[in-house]
Design an enzyme around this catalytic site. Structure first.
Site, short mmCIF file in Angstrom:
data_model
loop_
_atom_site.label_atom_id
_atom_site.label_comp_id
_atom_site.label_asym_id
_atom_site.label_seq_id
_atom_site.Cartn_x
_atom_site.Cartn_y
_atom_site.Cartn_z
N ASP A 50 0.79 -1.06 -0.01
CA ASP A 50 0.06 0.06 0.10
C ASP A 50 0.84 1.37 0.06
OD1 ASP A 50 -1.84 2.17 0.37
OD2 ASP A 50 -2.61 1.25 2.37
N ALA A 97 -1.84 5.41 -9.69
CA ALA A 97 -2.46 6.88 -9.04
C ALA A 97 -4.07 6.54 -9.26
CB ALA A 97 -2.12 7.92 -10.25
N TYR A 122 -8.49 16.10 -11.56
CA TYR A 122 -7.70 15.04 -11.77
C TYR A 122 -6.52 15.71 -12.28
CZ TYR A 122 -5.16 11.62 -14.82
OH TYR A 122 -4.17 10.91 -15.19
N LYS A 128 -2.78 15.73 -10.56
CA LYS A 128 -1.43 15.20 -11.24
C LYS A 128 -0.27 16.34 -11.25
CE LYS A 128 -0.79 11.65 -12.70
NZ LYS A 128 -0.35 10.29 -12.11
N1 LIG Z 1 -4.85 5.37 -18.67
C1 LIG Z 1 -4.74 6.48 -19.15
O1 LIG Z 1 -5.33 6.78 -20.13
C2 LIG Z 1 -3.80 7.58 -18.63
C3 LIG Z 1 -3.79 8.88 -19.39
C4 LIG Z 1 -2.79 9.57 -18.81
C5 LIG Z 1 -2.17 9.48 -17.81
N2 LIG Z 1 -2.15 8.44 -17.23
C6 LIG Z 1 -1.19 8.08 -16.00
O2 LIG Z 1 -0.80 6.80 -15.92
C7 LIG Z 1 -0.77 6.41 -14.70
C8 LIG Z 1 -1.06 4.78 -14.82
O3 LIG Z 1 -2.47 4.81 -15.26
P1 LIG Z 1 -3.16 3.40 -15.38
O4 LIG Z 1 -4.16 3.72 -16.73
O5 LIG Z 1 -2.03 2.36 -15.38
O6 LIG Z 1 -4.11 3.19 -14.04
P2 LIG Z 1 -4.69 2.09 -13.46
O7 LIG Z 1 -4.98 1.06 -14.52
O8 LIG Z 1 -6.04 2.82 -12.63
O9 LIG Z 1 -3.81 1.40 -12.31
C9 LIG Z 1 -3.67 2.18 -11.03
C10 LIG Z 1 -2.74 1.50 -10.27
O10 LIG Z 1 -2.32 2.05 -9.10
C11 LIG Z 1 -2.22 0.93 -8.18
N3 LIG Z 1 -2.72 1.46 -6.87
C12 LIG Z 1 -3.97 1.89 -6.52
N4 LIG Z 1 -4.08 2.20 -5.11
C13 LIG Z 1 -2.85 1.81 -4.70
C14 LIG Z 1 -2.52 1.90 -3.32
N5 LIG Z 1 -2.95 2.37 -2.34
N6 LIG Z 1 -1.15 1.34 -3.43
C15 LIG Z 1 -0.50 0.85 -4.17
N7 LIG Z 1 -0.73 0.80 -5.49
C16 LIG Z 1 -2.16 1.21 -5.96
C17 LIG Z 1 -3.35 -0.19 -8.85
O11 LIG Z 1 -2.98 -1.35 -8.21
P3 LIG Z 1 -4.21 -2.49 -7.84
O12 LIG Z 1 -4.99 -2.59 -9.26
O13 LIG Z 1 -3.40 -3.66 -7.86
O14 LIG Z 1 -4.90 -2.15 -6.64
C18 LIG Z 1 -3.01 -0.19 -10.07
O15 LIG Z 1 -1.79 -0.93 -10.43
C19 LIG Z 1 -1.19 6.90 -13.79
O16 LIG Z 1 -0.36 7.92 -13.07
C20 LIG Z 1 -2.05 7.94 -14.68
O17 LIG Z 1 -2.62 9.43 -14.01
C21 LIG Z 1 -3.19 7.19 -17.44
#
Ligand SMILES: NC(=O)c1ccc[n+]([C@@H]2O[C@H](COP(=O)([O-])OP(=O)(O)OC[C@H]3O[C@@H](n4cnc5c(N)ncnc54)[C@H](OP(=O)(O)O)[C@@H]3O)[C@@H](O)[C@H]2O)c1
Length: 299
Positions: free
Chosen positions: A46, A70, A134, A138
């Site tokens: 966590d 995040a 959001y 960020k």
């Molecule tokens: N997806 C997009 O389109 C997009 C676009 C621009 C930027 N981003 C950025 O890219 C990054 C990754 O996004 P993503 O799409 O991969 O997000 P995601 O699929 O929602 O994954 C979020 C991750 O955060 C972990 N997490 C949540 N709470 C936690 C905690 N308390 N302790 C440890 N880990 C925790 C989750 O782990 P569990 O699932 O195992 O709980 C998961 O691995 C973010 O910083 C986001 O702002 C994403």
């Protein structure tokens, strides 16, 4: 310096691609963190618990930390300010402080939503002006990262797609749910986006991490990476239907601004700084999305 990388959020949409990219290179020793989706290969931790963060960083002693975890859904952020503060800000601070104590370089994953979308393209040093909570959270995470050490870096990326665990996992592939059923889909034909394959960004991140270890003075500050294919969600929907020769008859264009948390209009990212350091790869959307969605076609 030891080639040891810690990836937070390694169970998430983007983190999985980053984790896989480093694992594919045996010169890197890779540790991935997850929370609710921890599996045997990923360590459950966590990151909102400062002691757990300190312990994993002091024990594993990474030279590079890719901080991807995040809360990234704009509407979830609007509805849960406390949870967002803990995950997007406090956890970032814990990671950066622990990293500083051992001299590790942090690459903080950020978003094009730090911009207001009114004057694209955005250079790395363009002034951010987020329109929603959001984007604000960020941007605050970026500041925490860069204030902890001017050596740290930020990587801003646009809307992502890639290998999914379920169809609604990404804001792009969720559109396919209705397309494949042939039900009516009203898709935004207003905001301009640059959907980018997670694997393409993971590929440049690994090269950037290598450059950082070889040439630290060249790799700090803000970076961008994005595809150059401008598409609305309506355009993406038509492309997804076409990739599987499905009817586009029930896909309707909504030419008004998206509902919910305010969204920037056009956040096209200029990527010059990264292009000067790494060799990029741009998967065409029509090809990338077909591969990603194939397992969900005829399901
Ligand atoms: N997806 C997009 O389109 C997009 C676009 C621009 C930027 N981003 C950025 O890219 C990054 C990754 O996004 P993503 O799409 O991969 O997000 P995601 O699929 O929602 O994954 C979020 C991750 O955060 C972990 N997490 C949540 N709470 C936690 C905690 N308390 N302790 C440890 N880990 C925790 C989750 O782990 P569990 O699932 O195992 O709980 C998961 O691995 C973010 O910083 C986001 O702002 C994403």
């Amino acid at each position: 310096m030891a080639k040891r990388v810690l990836v937070t959020g390694a169970s998430g949409l983007f983190g999985r691609a980053i984790y896989k990219e480093f694992l594919s290179d045996n010169s890197w020793e890779t540790l991935g963190l997850a929370f609710s989706r921890a599996k045997e290969s990923l360590k459950k931790l966590d990151i909102t618990d400062e002691n757990q963060v300190k312990e994993v960083i002091n024990t594993f002693r990474p030279s590079v930390i890719i901080h991807s975890a995040a809360e990234r859904k704009p509407d979830a952020v609007e509805n849960d300010p406390d949870g967002t503060k803990k995950l997007n800000l406090s956890a970032t601070d814990y990671i950066c402080q622990a990293a500083k104590s051992i001299g590790a370089w942090v690459l903080y994953i950020s978003t094009d939503y730090v911009f207001d979308g009114k004057s694209p393209p955005y250079d790395e040093d363009a002034k951010p002006n987020p329109l929603n909570k959001y984007g604000q959270s960020k941007l605050e995470g970026e500041k925490i990262t860069l204030e902890a050490s001017p050596e740290n870096s930020v990587l801003r990326v646009p809307i992502l797609y890639g290998d999914i665990e379920y169809i609604a996992e990404s804001a792009v592939t969720i559109l396919f749910e209705k397309i494949v059923k042939g039900s009516e889909l009203i898709a935004s034909d207003y905001e301009k986006r640059y959907p980018t394959h997670c694997d393409d960004i993971a590929y440049v991140i690994r090269q950037l991490a290598d450059r950082r270890l070889q040439d630290p003075e060249k790799v700090h500050g803000v970076f961008h990476w994005s595809s150059n294919e401008e598409m609305t969600k309506y355009d993406m929907s038509i492309a997804m239907a076409s990739a599987f020769s499905l009817s586009t008859e029930n896909i309707k264009a909504d030419r008004t601004p998206s509902k919910g948390a305010p969204r920037p209009y056009n956040t096209h990212l200029s990527c010059k700084k990264m292009e000067a350091l790494v060799s990029g790869r741009q998967t065409p959307f029509s090809e990338g999305i077909k591969t990603v969605l194939q397992p969900y076609f005829n399901k």
